[in-house]
Motif scaffolding. Structure first.
Motif, PDB file in Angstrom:
ATOM      1  N   SER A   6       0.829  -1.198   0.000  1.00 18.40           N
ATOM      2  CA  SER A   6       0.000   0.000   0.000  1.00 18.40           C
ATOM      3  C   SER A   6       0.869   1.257   0.000  1.00 18.40           C
ATOM      4  CB  SER A   6      -0.926  -0.037   1.216  1.00 18.40           C
ATOM      5  OG  SER A   6      -1.678   1.140   1.274  1.00 18.40           O
ATOM      6  N   LYS A   7       1.917   1.206   0.819  1.00 17.43           N
ATOM      7  CA  LYS A   7       2.826   2.370   0.883  1.00 17.43           C
ATOM      8  C   LYS A   7       3.520   2.582  -0.464  1.00 17.43           C
ATOM      9  CE  LYS A   7       3.685   2.448   5.821  1.00 17.43           C
ATOM     10  NZ  LYS A   7       4.061   1.315   6.673  1.00 17.43           N
ATOM     11  N   LEU A   8       3.949   1.485  -1.069  1.00 16.87           N
ATOM     12  CA  LEU A   8       4.614   1.602  -2.371  1.00 16.87           C
ATOM     13  C   LEU A   8       3.668   2.179  -3.419  1.00 16.87           C
ATOM     14  CD1 LEU A   8       6.584  -1.763  -2.360  1.00 16.87           C
ATOM     15  CD2 LEU A   8       7.619   0.515  -2.580  1.00 16.87           C
ATOM     16  N   LEU A   9       2.400   1.743  -3.353  1.00 15.07           N
ATOM     17  CA  LEU A   9       1.411   2.269  -4.304  1.00 15.07           C
ATOM     18  C   LEU A   9       1.238   3.771  -4.108  1.00 15.07           C
ATOM     19  CD1 LEU A   9      -1.258  -0.588  -4.216  1.00 15.07           C
ATOM     20  CD2 LEU A   9       0.104   0.080  -6.210  1.00 15.07           C
ATOM     21  N   SER A  10       1.200   4.213  -2.845  1.00 16.37           N
ATOM     22  CA  SER A  10       1.087   5.656  -2.560  1.00 16.37           C
ATOM     23  C   SER A  10       2.302   6.379  -3.109  1.00 16.37           C
ATOM     24  CB  SER A  10       1.030   5.937  -1.060  1.00 16.37           C
ATOM     25  OG  SER A  10      -0.028   5.268  -0.486  1.00 16.37           O
ATOM     26  N   LYS A  11       3.447   5.781  -2.859  1.00 17.20           N
ATOM     27  CA  LYS A  11       4.690   6.430  -3.277  1.00 17.20           C
ATOM     28  C   LYS A  11       4.755   6.590  -4.810  1.00 17.20           C
ATOM     29  CE  LYS A  11       9.278   5.031  -3.872  1.00 17.20           C
ATOM     30  NZ  LYS A  11      10.207   3.946  -3.704  1.00 17.20           N
TER      31      LYS A  11
ATOM     32  N   ALA B 151       0.600   3.533 -10.800  1.00 12.91           N
ATOM     33  CA  ALA B 151       1.201   2.263 -10.385  1.00 12.91           C
ATOM     34  C   ALA B 151       0.153   1.152 -10.405  1.00 12.91           C
ATOM     35  CB  ALA B 151       1.777   2.413  -8.987  1.00 12.91           C
ATOM     36  N   LYS B 152       0.625  -0.057 -10.623  1.00 12.99           N
ATOM     37  CA  LYS B 152      -0.275  -1.213 -10.649  1.00 12.99           C
ATOM     38  C   LYS B 152       0.280  -2.318  -9.768  1.00 12.99           C
ATOM     39  CE  LYS B 152      -3.655  -0.807 -13.807  1.00 12.99           C
ATOM     40  NZ  LYS B 152      -5.052  -1.088 -13.419  1.00 12.99           N
ATOM     41  N   VAL B 153      -0.648  -3.088  -9.206  1.00 11.70           N
ATOM     42  CA  VAL B 153      -0.248  -4.271  -8.437  1.00 11.70           C
ATOM     43  C   VAL B 153       0.013  -5.408  -9.428  1.00 11.70           C
ATOM     44  CG1 VAL B 153      -1.045  -6.014  -6.797  1.00 11.70           C
ATOM     45  CG2 VAL B 153      -1.548  -3.590  -6.405  1.00 11.70           C
TER      46      VAL B 153
ATOM     47  N   PRO C 169       1.850   1.259 -17.002  1.00 15.51           N
ATOM     48  CA  PRO C 169       1.966   1.705 -15.615  1.00 15.51           C
ATOM     49  C   PRO C 169       3.358   2.280 -15.345  1.00 15.51           C
ATOM     50  CG  PRO C 169       1.982  -0.690 -15.747  1.00 15.51           C
ATOM     51  CD  PRO C 169       1.677  -0.189 -17.119  1.00 15.51           C
ATOM     52  N   SER C 170       3.391   3.285 -14.484  1.00 21.56           N
ATOM     53  CA  SER C 170       4.686   3.889 -14.157  1.00 21.56           C
ATOM     54  C   SER C 170       5.487   2.950 -13.268  1.00 21.56           C
ATOM     55  CB  SER C 170       4.464   5.218 -13.437  1.00 21.56           C
ATOM     56  OG  SER C 170       3.693   4.983 -12.267  1.00 21.56           O
ATOM     57  N   ALA C 171       4.756   2.107 -12.507  1.00 16.87           N
ATOM     58  CA  ALA C 171       5.441   1.200 -11.586  1.00 16.87           C
ATOM     59  C   ALA C 171       4.608  -0.043 -11.362  1.00 16.87           C
ATOM     60  CB  ALA C 171       5.672   1.907 -10.245  1.00 16.87           C
ATOM     61  N   LEU C 172       5.299  -1.148 -11.077  1.00 18.04           N
ATOM     62  CA  LEU C 172       4.618  -2.374 -10.677  1.00 18.04           C
ATOM     63  C   LEU C 172       5.005  -2.695  -9.242  1.00 18.04           C
ATOM     64  CD1 LEU C 172       4.943  -4.848 -13.708  1.00 18.04           C
ATOM     65  CD2 LEU C 172       3.042  -3.339 -13.115  1.00 18.04           C
TER      66      LEU C 172
ATOM     67  N   PRO D  57      -6.558   4.105  -5.108  1.00 13.84           N
ATOM     68  CA  PRO D  57      -5.233   3.953  -5.713  1.00 13.84           C
ATOM     69  C   PRO D  57      -4.247   3.135  -4.873  1.00 13.84           C
ATOM     70  CG  PRO D  57      -5.839   6.291  -5.572  1.00 13.84           C
ATOM     71  CD  PRO D  57      -6.947   5.525  -4.923  1.00 13.84           C
ATOM     72  N   ASP D  58      -4.320   3.235  -3.560  1.00 15.58           N
ATOM     73  CA  ASP D  58      -3.352   2.479  -2.766  1.00 15.58           C
ATOM     74  C   ASP D  58      -4.023   1.322  -2.026  1.00 15.58           C
ATOM     75  OD1 ASP D  58      -4.801   4.030  -1.108  1.00 15.58           O
ATOM     76  OD2 ASP D  58      -3.093   4.795   0.056  1.00 15.58           O
ATOM     77  N   GLU D  59      -5.148   0.904  -2.589  1.00 13.93           N
ATOM     78  CA  GLU D  59      -5.904  -0.173  -1.948  1.00 13.93           C
ATOM     79  C   GLU D  59      -5.538  -1.506  -2.606  1.00 13.93           C
ATOM     80  OE1 GLU D  59     -10.024   0.877  -1.953  1.00 13.93           O
ATOM     81  OE2 GLU D  59     -10.514  -0.472  -0.292  1.00 13.93           O
TER      82      GLU D  59
END
Lengths: 270, 784
Positions: free
Chosen positions: A18-23, A28-30, A48-51, A159-161
């Motif tokens: 969750s923290k990484l998604l916020s960051k 970002a995607k899981v 996605p900008s980040a996984l 978004p960070d869920e």
């Protein structure tokens, strides 16, 4: 077929994910099994900008019996659900559906949480979740399935869920899922789920709209004593499916009716 | 010749252990020190004017070594894409084709710019940064509309969209037959456009050595020698300066015969950048740019007598050429020449029209023209049978060319070398349990279920081919084949062939032939192919089921020459007259004195020594060419059993029977494998696959395997195979081709079964693919 560049981070707990998604922010995607996400990235339809890779969070891979509920961890692969004696015993419909997802490779890698969060209109689990009144548990809250699927590829998730569990009721009465497709490994052209529980029928349709559909009119007709073939005529009530290469809207509506009839009849025949 | 042990034996494929354990060598397994990776920018439009190309951002992107547009290649590459005469000697219009578009893009996927970068990811990223301004032009997609005089043009400024319009035989040829007719049936038959989808997409790695002026190309090709010829010519190099290496090839199905734009551009980029350049096609690029197959429709009329005697046919082929004329595109016109199938006709009128559209070009795809011909004639024969209420078996038997009539000169002057069509049909009927199937069909019909039984009594011409026919068709080079057999001092044997396996198992079958003929261990024979720097001067590639029937025979001839030289030397060693020496079981001995003998290995060793007969040169090797006197003509009967779901329209292939005759069989397991793969490709055309473009915009809608319906093993029932053997009189091995047979036969069998299933509804003809939505719609309309 080469994805655009992206950041990558591996989370070892749901909190960290969750923290990484916020960051990383909204783009970002899981990454769970990746069997929907990575093909989209390779076609650059998703960039996605980040996984945030959650495959290291082992506690999310579980099947737990909890009174009259079955708790399926988000990272549980389809093959585990398909072969689980608990699922086969307590919610055989789910085990059968898991066995019809994709092919062996997809079933080994793809996950319950991935299918739910990806919310493809042709996904099979969302239909089951909807008609069985399943609950989607995240790191923040519990969302009833009926409030979860908002639109095509769109869910109630913030978004960070992160989806952590899907909780299904126990239901081991008559049931059937018919997944109509041309190739065994394809997505459903139309899918129909039928489950008898608490004395009534639950009927759901896959891929006849942007989100899964509960065939309320069919359920009501059955409740009122209609025969399956009569009730199934209502399966296309109110549907406005999009046509595609595999099926015209008219054909999808026709399939919804035919497959609903068959699903109920086959469930009854069990 | 030694007692045959290997020919006809089910030997496991020698190449399989390496291929199935991931130890094969495909193009992406190769690299060169300092190689740059190429990515291509392709037109997103089916037809557009290129107004400007801005490469500023791309040039500055990380890792970029160079950005190139058409102008950069002008001094590098000359000429236009080769278009062979094939079966249409005089074409009206062959649009000029440079490997990269400058002013106008004519199909979605046509290359407009190229990027070189240090990694393939960087190349792909930079390609996305190239800004191309397009002005969209109308896309020509419909064949009939394209032929109209007012149609927009596929190429701006062209007079029309007709590449060729050739009448093989005019209406007069069938006039008498039609006059005699009791019935005439008429149909329009569609051939859906197909993507070849080899498991290994294309790929090119090129290294131009600036100082030596030598070019080496590693690429996935069915015929490396032709690529050497085309690319050297375009680059202004001598053939001798160019080496093409085609290692393991992961399938081709015809799509790796002709040269492609990238085959020129990647070597040219290597020369421009003075470093090796590598490009590997993505799956989407493959679906979009690898030449497609079929894409045709036919207007056909057949005349027959009441008793089922076939009389005459009038047919016109309308062929979607695509935006440019593929190198062997006009080969597909052989559908006209084969339209008569296994039957006798008084007259056939045939015409082919090649029509340009804004789609990727079509070119031969497994069977190329012969599946279309089989589909056409087998459908028409069924329609006649239906009209006259005759069983499809009976009408076929009545009209077959009979065994005693071979060699049979058919309506277009082609000489069918051999055949026994009714025998294969009878074996297939027995294997299928035909009478029981008909009973079952009747029972199911009473329950409202639609079971259908479809026949395809196919024939094929293959084994290209005789010089008299093929030299004019290629523009000068006869499609004969060459082989070199070289024996080492210790008696092992290296065989070089100009054909090239892309899955056919040549490394196994060719050594089977050589080992038998020489009487040496199979393990001591090694096949070398796919490298223009090895073997004879020119190889002619693999396509048209020619490798065994032409290349295998050339090998056998070369082995014969080696034995002849060995006899001379053995006679000298045994102090006997040459005519008294016989070669048997791997040894030379004097007739009547088996103890006076020299083993093959002894003679091989001696051939490199000093005590040779007067005038004999050292070594034991030979080159042979085989120019076949005729094509070869396999045949057979396929039977498909299909049930169509009365409610959903889903056609389920229940059972499939194939009895094929390819003459003598070298390796039954490989033949069965070829039949399996071929059948699946034919079934795929009948029930699953179709390349779909948007009718208006020309956008490809089937650009991934999610959308392009390539079936998997799950969709195919067990296939029941058998064979009859009618040796070909055309070559000493008595062999015919088998690589395309399954595909040639299968679509007709399946669609005939679907039509048979739906006959209670009055449905006579079904287009391919017979998808559930199509069949549901047809059933719905039929019931109204």
């Amino acid at each position: 077929m080469i994805p655009a560049a992206f950041e990558y981070a591996r989370a070892s707990s749901v909190d960290e994910a969750s923290k990484l998604l916020s960051k990383f922010g909204e783009d970002a995607k899981v990454l769970a099994g990746g069997h929907s996400l990575i093909p989209l990235m390779r076609l650059r339809l998703a960039q996605p900008s980040a996984l945030v890779d959650i495959n290291g969070i082992k506690e999310l891979d579980h099947i737990k019996e909890d009174g009259h509920k079955l708790r399926i961890g988000a990272l549980t692969p389809h093959v585990t659900i398909q072969n689980s004696s608990v699922v086969k015993d307590k919610l055989p419909l789910l085990a059968e559906v898991a066995g019809e997802v994709g092919d062996n490779q997809v079933r080994n890698m793809g996950t319950m949480g991935g299918v739910i969060a990806h919310a493809d209109a042709a996904g099979d689990y969302p239909t089951l979740a909807l008609i069985l009144d399943a609950e989607i548990v995240t790191n923040r809250r519990t969302i009833p399935a009926k409030d979860f699927f908002k639109d095509l590829f769109t869910t109630a998730l913030g978004p960070d869920e992160v989806v952590t569990e899907v909780v299904f009721p126990v239901a081991n009465g008559p049931h059937k899922y018919i997944k109509f497709r041309r190739r065994l490994f394809d997505w459903a052209i139309v899918g129909v789920a039928a489950q008898k529980m608490n004395g009534g029928w639950r009927i759901g349709l896959t891929n006849v709209g942007p989100t899964p559909v509960r065939a309320n009119a069919v359920e009501k007709a059955l409740h009122d004593g209609a025969k399956p073939e009569e009730a199934a005529e209502h399966a296309s009530d109110g549907l406005d499916p999009a046509g595609d290469l595999r099926a015209s809207p008219e054909y999808k509506k026709h399939l919804a009716r035919v497959l609903t009839k068959r699903a109920i009849q086959q469930a009854q025949g069990q | 010749m030694a007692v045959s042990q290997l020919v006809g034996a089910k030997i496991h494929r020698r190449e399989d252990p390496r291929l199935i354990t991931g130890h094969g060598h495909y193009i992406d397994d190769f690299t060169r020190q300092g190689a740059a990776h190429a990515a291509f920018v392709r037109s997103p439009f089916a037809h557009a004017r290129i107004k400007s190309i801005d490469v500023t951002d791309a040039s500055k992107a990380p890792g970029v070594a160079g950005v190139y547009t058409a102008r950069d290649f002008k001094g590098q590459l000359a000429g236009t894409h080769p278009a062979a005469p094939a079966f249409v000697a005089d074409k009206k219009y062959i649009p000029e084709r440079f490997p990269i578009a400058e002013k106008e893009a004519c199909y979605q996927g046509e290359i407009v710019a190229a990027v070189l970068a240090e990694t393939k990811g960087q190349a792909a990223d930079a390609a996305n940064l190239i800004q191309v301004v397009y002005e969209e032009l109308p896309a020509v997609m419909d064949l009939e509309k394209a032929m109209a005089s007012g149609s927009p043009k596929v190429h701006e400024g062209a007079a029309d969209n007709i590449s060729w319009d050739m009448t093989y035989t005019g209406p007069d040829v069938s006039e008498a037959a039609f006059k005699e007719a009791d019935v005439v049936v008429k149909e329009r038959i569609l051939q859906n456009r197909l993507a070849p989808v080899p498991m290994e997409p294309r790929g090119v790695l090129a290294e131009f050595e600036t100082y030596d002026k030598k070019l080496t190309i590693w690429m996935s090709s069915q015929n490396p020698h032709f690529i050497r010829l085309f690319v050297s010519g375009a680059m202004g190099l001598k053939e001798s300066q160019v080496r093409v290496i085609s290692p393991d090839v992961g399938g081709g199905f015809g799509s790796k015969i002709s040269p492609y734009p990238e085959d020129y551009l990647v070597p040219a980029l290597s020369r421009l950048a003075e470093r090796p350049v590598k490009w590997i096609e993505t799956r989407t690029e493959s679906l979009q740019n690898a030449t497609h197959g079929r894409g045709q429709f036919y207007d056909v009329e057949v005349a027959a007598k009441k008793d089922g005697t076939l009389l005459g046919m009038r047919m016109t082929q309308f062929l979607d050429v695509g935006a440019y004329v593929g190198t062997f595109s006009a080969f597909q016109a052989c559908a006209c020449l084969m339209a008569g199938g296994a039957y006798k006709w008084k007259g056939i009128s045939a015409r082919t029209i090649g029509i340009l559209t804004n789609r990727v070009p079509t070119d031969p795809y497994r069977g190329a023209g012969r599946p279309e011909a089989t589909h056409l004639v087998e459908r028409m024969v069924d329609l006649v049978a239906r009209e006259l209420k005759i069983d499809p078996v009976e009408i076929r038997k009545k009209n077959f060319i009979q065994p005693q009539e071979f060699p049979y000169t058919q309506n277009f002057g082609l000489v069918v070398d051999s055949g026994e069509y009714a025998r294969a049909l009878d074996v297939a009927l027995k294997l299928a349990g035909y009478d029981d199937l008909r009973k079952r069909q009747a029972d199911l019909r009473k329950q409202g279920r639609y079971l259908g039984i479809g026949l395809s009594t196919w024939i094929e011409l293959c084994g290209f081919g005789p010089s008299a026919a093929t030299a004019p068709a290629t523009g000068g080079i006869a499609l004969v084949e060459s082989a070199q057999v070289r024996v080492t001092p210790t008696g092992s044997v290296i065989v070089y062939t100009g054909t090239h396996s892309h899955g056919q198992g040549h490394e196994t079958t060719f050594p089977q032939i050589v080992a038998d003929q020489l009487g040496v261990p199979y393990e001591s024979v090694e096949l070398r192919h796919g490298d223009t720097a090895e073997g004879t001067a020119f190889g002619y590639g693999t396509y048209g089921s020619r490798s065994l029937a032409v290349g295998g025979v050339a090998i056998s001839k070369a082995v014969g020459k080696v034995i002849d030289k060995g006899k001379k030397l053995a006679a000298h060693m045994l102090e006997a007259a040459e005519e008294d020496v016989v070669y048997e079981h791997g040894a030379f001995h004097v007739k009547g004195s088996p103890d006076k003998s020299k083993a093959f290995g002894e003679v091989a060793f001696a051939s490199y020594g000093m005590n040779l007969p007067e005038g004999m040169e050292q070594g034991l090797e030979a080159v042979a060419y085989f120019d076949p006197p005729n094509l070869v003509w396999p045949f057979g009967t396929h039977i498909a059993v299909v049930e169509v779901d009365a409610e959903t329209g889903s056609a389920k292939l229940e059972k499939y029977i194939a009895v094929d005759d390819c003459g003598n069989i070298i390796n039954p397991m490989i033949v069965d494998g070829q039949i399996h793969g071929g059948i699946v490709q034919g079934v795929a055309q009948a029930l699953y696959e179709e390349v779909v473009y948007d009718d208006e915009t020309g956008q490809l809608k089937t650009g991934t395997l999610l959308d392009y319906m390539l079936p998997s093993a799950n969709e195919i029932p067990p296939l029941s195979l058998d064979h009859t053997i009618t040796p070909s009189p055309t070559n000493d091995l008595g062999v015919k081709g088998i690589g395309e047979a399954g595909t040639i036969a299968a679509s007709a069998a399946v669609i005939n079964a679907v039509c048979d299933a739906l006959s209670p509804l009055g449905i006579k003809h079904v287009d391919m693919p017979a998808s559930p939505d199509r069949l549901w719609k047809m059933m719905k309309e039929a019931r109204q």
